[in-house]
Scaffold this active site. Structure first.
Site, PDB file in Angstrom:
ATOM      1  N   HIS B  15       1.007  -1.171  -0.013  1.00 47.06           N
ATOM      2  CA  HIS B  15       0.132  -0.005  -0.178  1.00 47.06           C
ATOM      3  C   HIS B  15       1.065   1.166  -0.023  1.00 47.06           C
ATOM      4  CE1 HIS B  15      -0.348   0.539   4.675  1.00 47.06           C
ATOM      5  NE2 HIS B  15       0.958   0.215   4.383  1.00 47.06           N
ATOM      6  N   CYS B  34       5.830   6.007   5.281  1.00 47.68           N
ATOM      7  CA  CYS B  34       4.796   5.397   4.715  1.00 47.68           C
ATOM      8  C   CYS B  34       4.222   6.179   3.331  1.00 47.68           C
ATOM      9  CB  CYS B  34       3.701   5.166   5.583  1.00 47.68           C
ATOM     10  SG  CYS B  34       3.919   4.181   6.874  1.00 47.68           S
ATOM     11  N   HIS B  40       5.327   0.264  -0.454  1.00 46.15           N
ATOM     12  CA  HIS B  40       6.020  -0.622   0.433  1.00 46.15           C
ATOM     13  C   HIS B  40       4.710  -1.576   0.824  1.00 46.15           C
ATOM     14  CE1 HIS B  40       3.997   2.091   3.132  1.00 46.15           C
ATOM     15  NE2 HIS B  40       4.229   1.004   4.156  1.00 46.15           N
ATOM     16  N   HIS B  42       3.546  -5.242   3.505  1.00 45.60           N
ATOM     17  CA  HIS B  42       3.647  -5.964   4.515  1.00 45.60           C
ATOM     18  C   HIS B  42       3.236  -7.305   4.463  1.00 45.60           C
ATOM     19  CE1 HIS B  42       4.513  -2.166   6.869  1.00 45.60           C
ATOM     20  NE2 HIS B  42       3.449  -1.730   6.313  1.00 45.60           N
ATOM     21  N   ASP B  80      -4.690 -11.444  -0.982  1.00 46.10           N
ATOM     22  CA  ASP B  80      -3.483 -11.794  -0.815  1.00 46.10           C
ATOM     23  C   ASP B  80      -2.673 -11.301  -1.928  1.00 46.10           C
ATOM     24  OD1 ASP B  80      -0.998 -13.212   0.100  1.00 46.10           O
ATOM     25  OD2 ASP B  80      -1.723 -15.076  -0.599  1.00 46.10           O
ATOM     26  N   HIS B  81      -1.472 -10.873  -1.971  1.00 45.67           N
ATOM     27  CA  HIS B  81      -0.666 -10.429  -3.285  1.00 45.67           C
ATOM     28  C   HIS B  81      -1.195  -9.342  -4.165  1.00 45.67           C
ATOM     29  CE1 HIS B  81       1.706 -13.658  -1.720  1.00 45.67           C
ATOM     30  NE2 HIS B  81       2.874 -13.363  -2.654  1.00 45.67           N
ATOM     31  N   GLU B 124       0.069  -5.654  11.561  1.00 45.51           N
ATOM     32  CA  GLU B 124       0.778  -5.170  10.289  1.00 45.51           C
ATOM     33  C   GLU B 124       2.264  -5.172  10.084  1.00 45.51           C
ATOM     34  OE1 GLU B 124       0.178  -0.754   8.115  1.00 45.51           O
ATOM     35  OE2 GLU B 124       1.111  -0.859  10.131  1.00 45.51           O
TER      36      GLU B 124
END
Lengths: 134, 134, 134, 134, 134, 134
Positions: B15, B34, B40, B42, B80-81, B124
């Protein structure tokens, strides 16, 4: 739409559990090996939980930069690499993790104004933890 | 005899925290690193807590197969991904983990009918987590 | 009396695994969901292992202040909250964690002179890790 | 000044989830691979949470020696390295972790008098946990 | 440029450590509570380490899809939710985790051809682990 | 068929890193906050790795009861809840974890005869660990 945010910090400290009014035998009976002379220590992990509405613009409960700034100055710098038994804060009181938990809660409660304080939790070892909610 | 059951799922996503209405300096002031361009990511860990009476026959609050089936289809396959900032779900909204937590709570709340939803918690990073209880 | 010291650092980043020379279908066949458009991300954990004799005076293999100073400047500032796929370092190369591991090893190998470099290990998720020993 | 104390214990046990009144197909439909013949097992982690005022002299909610003494005798010696499905405690009942959680809560509730019992939480695997608060 | 890749899998199983040639007292002397009748169980964590050059095109040591496919079919489906003491694999042999480790190594060694097998490591509990390198 | 067995033990202790021959400024320059007066502490985790052939009868590298008996008597009873800086073992030497690791290795090396000693690894914090292989 109230969300809870929990942030974890770490510090290392030593302490000795010892009541000056009690005999050596009484201290040993109460605190066991935690009463060993010269003290011992732990890696403490502090989790602070705050809550609040999610800000409509930023999407945040509170800015982590504010929480980190406060925590580093008021918690980490104060407690990291210290001997809790020698701190004025615990003068005349045995620095158990129960009391440490209450003291750290009070520091956030008095000073941190960016979100509502919910809880402070301290892990003393992988087997023990303590929580205080005020 | 109400028992809580918590089940943990994992997904990886990226995100970028960025407000299109604000200047670069303002974004940097609010979100710090951020807000870095290109985003970037997580490894998110989602813990869903449901509750209910223990079924007299099966001994279960709800069947894990039902919870896994729902979670894999509605949460893992969806998040996911992915790049959260590109999802229609977050169009016009900054995809903070506070908001992700509320959205995932809402998905369970609307669709999962096998037990009472209590809470969604998202880790996170090893230092940050968020909880929403509706 | 050679001792190994391992120190762990953390950063968050995103990447997309994608070969520009291959078709979408080929990319999907090779990288699966790691090829998803817009990328995804991870919390990377870097463990660097160095070795050396224990200094007769200080009792240390190397000073953690030196290792932290180097690592924060050369690794964390460089990789934290970035999109690996956009870094010049990976221009024309898919930024797999295998390659990230080799690159980070090379950074320590060229620049860190306070102890012998043994190994760099990167955890990409709780299920995956990579090691490079030169 | 009420503080919560949580202490973690570990034991290893096996069980089989199987209803004697149901057919093999029905059992398989309900319990999946947890119904496999001959059983399977887990490393169970039990977290017991008690609360109380912090004693003005000792600084403790309750003495860990008391909690450990009770837990080792009543929980660990009883459940560690057993097959739950063979215990009289679960005669005629499927030994799900929901039920194990309630049984362990009841053991503390009846026998542990040094602090107020708040909660028993059992981790069955890294993905599953159960909580009972009475 | 040889890199090591380690991947972690989980399964739950039970076993009983018991030598049929020995008396009950002898079994108890050797295996302690691991000899308890009816068995007990664990959450086993298997880490397989493979190595190889980083492929110039894909940037990978081997494709995780291949490793996961093999591991799920040959390891997880075979051992998850079983009683190791009842498996033909351990007929006439006590299913210690030492032996389980060697057996799982042999399965990878014979069947997995996408990278060089380096090591199999099994965590039986948070306190015990075993490694076999062939 | 040589297998490695690793067993993990825990103890809590305090220490202060301080060279009596150096000035306060020099000590501060070398050890930073680890030189703070009155010391500080850690939860130390010790992992001892031993190896050997798998016994044809018992299926074990060595009996965990032997390893636990030795470790509890020689390591845990000796170091748990102590101040390392006050131990005769470290008289005239700064009790860094490098040195602690070598000392613990030597204790196993001299006294533990049930399997071949491979390695001692100590985790001082979640970020630091040390290994000694003799």
């Amino acid at each position: 739409m109230k969300v809870h945010l929990t942030r974890r910090y770490h510090f290392a400290a030593s302490h000795r559990l010892h009541l000056t009014d009690c005999s050596d035998d009484e201290n040993r009976a109460i605190y066991g090996k935690c009463n060993n002379p010269h003290g011992h220590g732990h890696n403490y992990s502090v989790e602070v939980t705050v809550s609040g509405p999610v800000d409509a613009a930023t999407g945040m409960v509170c800015n982590l930069a504010d929480l980190d700034g406060f925590s580093n100055k008021e918690i980490i710098e104060r407690f990291d690499h210290t001997n809790l038994s020698m701190m004025p804060l615990f003068e005349g009181k045995v620095p158990t993790t129960e009391r440490l938990c209450v003291e750290i809660y009070d520091i956030y409660n008095k000073g941190f104004k960016h979100a509502h304080l919910e809880k402070v939790r301290i892990e003393e070892t992988a087997k023990n933890s303590f929580e205080y909610t005020g």
